[in-house]
Design a protein around this motif. Structure first.
Motif, PDB file in Angstrom:
ATOM      1  N   GLY A  84       5.963  -9.715 -38.468  1.00 46.19           N
ATOM      2  CA  GLY A  84       6.146  -8.993 -39.721  1.00 46.19           C
ATOM      3  C   GLY A  84       4.860  -8.538 -40.378  1.00 46.19           C
ATOM      4  O   GLY A  84       4.894  -8.019 -41.500  1.00 46.19           O
TER       5      GLY A  84
ATOM      6  N   ALA B 177       7.406  -2.055 -38.408  1.00 43.82           N
ATOM      7  CA  ALA B 177       7.870  -2.938 -39.472  1.00 43.82           C
ATOM      8  C   ALA B 177       9.379  -2.843 -39.642  1.00 43.82           C
ATOM      9  O   ALA B 177      10.072  -3.862 -39.795  1.00 43.82           O
ATOM     10  CB  ALA B 177       7.162  -2.603 -40.784  1.00 43.82           C
TER      11      ALA B 177
ATOM     12  N   TYR C 141      11.210  -4.525 -36.766  1.00 46.52           N
ATOM     13  CA  TYR C 141      11.209  -5.981 -36.988  1.00 46.52           C
ATOM     14  C   TYR C 141      12.232  -6.370 -38.056  1.00 46.52           C
ATOM     15  O   TYR C 141      13.005  -7.316 -37.874  1.00 46.52           O
ATOM     16  CB  TYR C 141       9.812  -6.425 -37.399  1.00 46.52           C
ATOM     17  CG  TYR C 141       9.764  -7.802 -38.020  1.00 46.52           C
ATOM     18  CD1 TYR C 141       9.892  -8.949 -37.244  1.00 46.52           C
ATOM     19  CD2 TYR C 141       9.614  -7.950 -39.399  1.00 46.52           C
ATOM     20  CE1 TYR C 141       9.851 -10.213 -37.817  1.00 46.52           C
ATOM     21  CE2 TYR C 141       9.576  -9.207 -39.984  1.00 46.52           C
ATOM     22  CZ  TYR C 141       9.708 -10.336 -39.183  1.00 46.52           C
ATOM     23  OH  TYR C 141       9.692 -11.583 -39.760  1.00 46.52           O
ATOM     24  N   LEU C 142      12.257  -5.658 -39.160  1.00 44.37           N
ATOM     25  CA  LEU C 142      13.168  -5.995 -40.258  1.00 44.37           C
ATOM     26  C   LEU C 142      14.626  -5.789 -39.864  1.00 44.37           C
ATOM     27  O   LEU C 142      15.506  -6.553 -40.282  1.00 44.37           O
ATOM     28  CB  LEU C 142      12.828  -5.144 -41.484  1.00 44.37           C
ATOM     29  CG  LEU C 142      11.484  -5.449 -42.147  1.00 44.37           C
ATOM     30  CD1 LEU C 142      11.156  -4.408 -43.201  1.00 44.37           C
ATOM     31  CD2 LEU C 142      11.497  -6.850 -42.760  1.00 44.37           C
TER      32      LEU C 142
ATOM     33  N   LYS D 173      15.530  -8.722 -37.782  1.00 45.68           N
ATOM     34  CA  LYS D 173      15.626  -9.908 -38.638  1.00 45.68           C
ATOM     35  C   LYS D 173      16.919  -9.891 -39.439  1.00 45.68           C
ATOM     36  O   LYS D 173      17.595 -10.919 -39.577  1.00 45.68           O
ATOM     37  CB  LYS D 173      14.427  -9.913 -39.589  1.00 45.68           C
ATOM     38  CG  LYS D 173      14.352 -11.107 -40.531  1.00 45.68           C
ATOM     39  CD  LYS D 173      13.107 -11.018 -41.404  1.00 45.68           C
ATOM     40  CE  LYS D 173      13.065 -12.161 -42.420  1.00 45.68           C
ATOM     41  NZ  LYS D 173      11.887 -12.072 -43.315  1.00 45.68           N
TER      42      LYS D 173
ATOM     43  N   ASP E 299       9.315  -9.173 -46.883  1.00 51.38           N
ATOM     44  CA  ASP E 299       9.810  -9.571 -45.557  1.00 51.38           C
ATOM     45  C   ASP E 299       8.883  -9.062 -44.454  1.00 51.38           C
ATOM     46  O   ASP E 299       8.922  -9.568 -43.332  1.00 51.38           O
ATOM     47  CB  ASP E 299      11.218  -9.021 -45.355  1.00 51.38           C
ATOM     48  CG  ASP E 299      12.191  -9.550 -46.402  1.00 51.38           C
ATOM     49  OD1 ASP E 299      12.504 -10.753 -46.357  1.00 51.38           O
ATOM     50  OD2 ASP E 299      12.617  -8.762 -47.269  1.00 51.38           O
ATOM     51  N   ALA E 300       8.077  -8.062 -44.761  1.00 49.39           N
ATOM     52  CA  ALA E 300       7.083  -7.536 -43.811  1.00 49.39           C
ATOM     53  C   ALA E 300       5.959  -6.887 -44.607  1.00 49.39           C
ATOM     54  O   ALA E 300       6.148  -6.464 -45.755  1.00 49.39           O
ATOM     55  CB  ALA E 300       7.708  -6.534 -42.851  1.00 49.39           C
TER      56      ALA E 300
END
Length: 467
Positions: free
Chosen positions: A427, A454, A457-458, A461, A273-274
């Motif tokens: 990502g 990271a 961001y996750l 998300k 995912d990243a």
């Protein structure tokens, strides 16, 4: 459902990224799984500590500077507080080899600029005409704003002798390669800022030293760990709880499908995912060639130089007395080495009683030789410096092909171009010595920042998906 982060590169940047990501995920309540992929068969990158017959050998960096706090902060977080050690007292601590003699580095240098006039006036490293030329800095005009090679900058402000006999040896020991070609704005922005603010490097350095003293805990500018910097690599590895480590795995390319990253390795593919890419810039350029061609082009523009270290062990009664922690070679001395460290004089407990441990550092073209040639070249230079035909009992050689990123003119623009291109690829994060500082503290800071970014961001998300 767990989210997946792939970290490419197992040096200090990659390990710091994985460590910071795990911590940030715990704080955010994020179920994170990390895979760290390292192309070589060991972790640590250029941090390599070897233990041999009670000798403690550093193949790469041997210290961190205290005034950049990120490495020491990480050591303390990992429970290494009691392992942190400083250099042994020595005044002067370092010398420069010029015209066949060792001369103390003048006290009070602000990086490479004198901040105290007395030591500069007394040093034999710069002749009287050279000192008069350096004094012109006090009334010279400012140069137009903009970047220039660091050698040109120092020569313009302080003259050729200050560059060749003071600045080049000091800078070459940090960055390797050709110190003249370094980007002033990327490598030493604080010195350009002094010119802009005060119109003079010397006047600006004098003002700075009046305002504050250099940060030296216990009188030591440098710090390490009692068993070498490899202890930090081991502690980071042991601190990782949700990270799968895979050694000998080389990433060949990245691909993005929707919001999923596909990380291709030799013989397989991982989904993530990243991604934090903490391998060298040239490896990132190859992996990003298809998914981010603009970033890849800028990454290819970051040159790398070779580096090597050679360590010698001598019976103490067969090696002459030395002063300080080491000696650097002036620019025109014709030596292959950048300098020597008297390791047993710099650090406690790095050599058994009755032995001297000496380390040579080579970079650029001089480091492109075989191990045997490196050992011969370093020993020949050592004999010149100490003035005796010394013969080592043990020799260890560590080679780092393409081991040092070079911050040449335009480096800041290249990094900005890379960051702009990657902003279009959510990502994906880059970290390491190639971008915002070559020292271990900056590399650790960079890796940790990438790991936290990271996870941020996750987390966003995951929350978006839940809605």
């Amino acid at each position: 459902m767990a989210v997946r982060l792939v970290v490419v590169g197992g040096g200090l940047a990659g390990l710091s990224a994985a460590y910071a990501a795990e911590r940030a995920a715990r704080e955010a309540g994020l179920d994170l799984r990390v895979a760290l992929l390292e192309a070589s068969t060991r972790l640590g990158g250029k941090v390599q500590t070897a233990h041999s017959d009670r000798f403690v050998l550093e193949g790469g960096p041997d210290a961190v500077v205290r005034y950049k706090p990120w490495a020491l902060e990480l050591m303390r977080e990992l429970g290494l507080e009691e392992r942190i050690t400083g250099t042994q007292p020595a005044k002067p601590a370092a010398f420069i080899y010029l015209r066949g003699k060792a001369h103390p580095i003048p006290e009070g240098l602000n990086v490479v600029v004198p901040s105290r006039l007395g030591p500069l006036l007394r040093t034999p490293l710069v002749s009287l005409p050279g000192k008069l030329r350096a004094a012109r800095d006090l009334w010279m005009r400012r140069a137009p704003r903009g970047d220039e090679p660091f050698g040109a900058f120092i020569t313009r402000r302080l003259g050729r002798e200050v560059w060749e006999n003071l600045a080049a040896p000091l800078v070459g020991g940090i960055y390797g390669g050709d110190p003249y070609q370094l980007s002033t704005l990327a490598a030493f922005p604080q010195l350009k800022a002094l010119e802009d603010k005060y119109g003079s490097l010397i006047r600006g350095s004098l003002a700075m030293m009046r305002q504050r003293k250099a940060s030296r805990e216990g009188g030591s500018l440098f710090a390490s760990l009692k068993g070498g910097l490899g202890e930090l690599v081991t502690a980071l590895r042991n601190a990782l709880e949700k990270t799968d480590l895979a050694l000998g795995v080389r990433v060949t390319r990245l691909e993005r499908t929707g919001t999923v990253w596909r990380v291709y390795v030799e013989g397989g593919v991982l989904e993530a995912d990243a991604v934090v890419f903490a391998a060298p810039a040239f490896a990132a350029a190859k992996a990003l060639a298809e998914v981010a061609p603009r970033a890849a082009e800028a990454l290819r523009g970051i040159p790398y130089g070779d580096a090597a270290t050679v360590s010698f062990a001598f019976p103490a009664d067969q090696f002459p007395a030395t002063q300080g922690h080491g000696i650097l070679a002036a620019a025109r001395e014709g030596l292959a080495v950048r300098g020597f460290t008297w390791v047993d004089r710099k650090w406690n407990d790095r050599a058994p009683e009755g032995y001297r441990l000496v380390r040579a550092y080579l970079s650029g073209e001089a480091a492109r030789q075989s191990e045997e040639e490196l050992a011969r070249a370093a020993l020949a230079d050592l004999r010149k410096v100490v003035g005796r035909s010394v013969n080592p009992e043990r020799t260890w050689v560590f080679r780092w092909p393409r081991g040092m990123p070079q911050y040449t003119v335009g480096h800041l623009e290249r990094v900005q171009e890379i960051e702009a291109a990657l902003s279009e690829l959510p990502g994906l994060y880059l970290a390491g010595a190639a971008y915002r500082g070559v020292g271990l503290p900056e590399v650790i800071r960079d890796g940790r920042a990438a790991g936290v970014s990271a996870v941020t961001y996750l987390t966003g998300k995951t929350h978006s998906s839940a809605r």
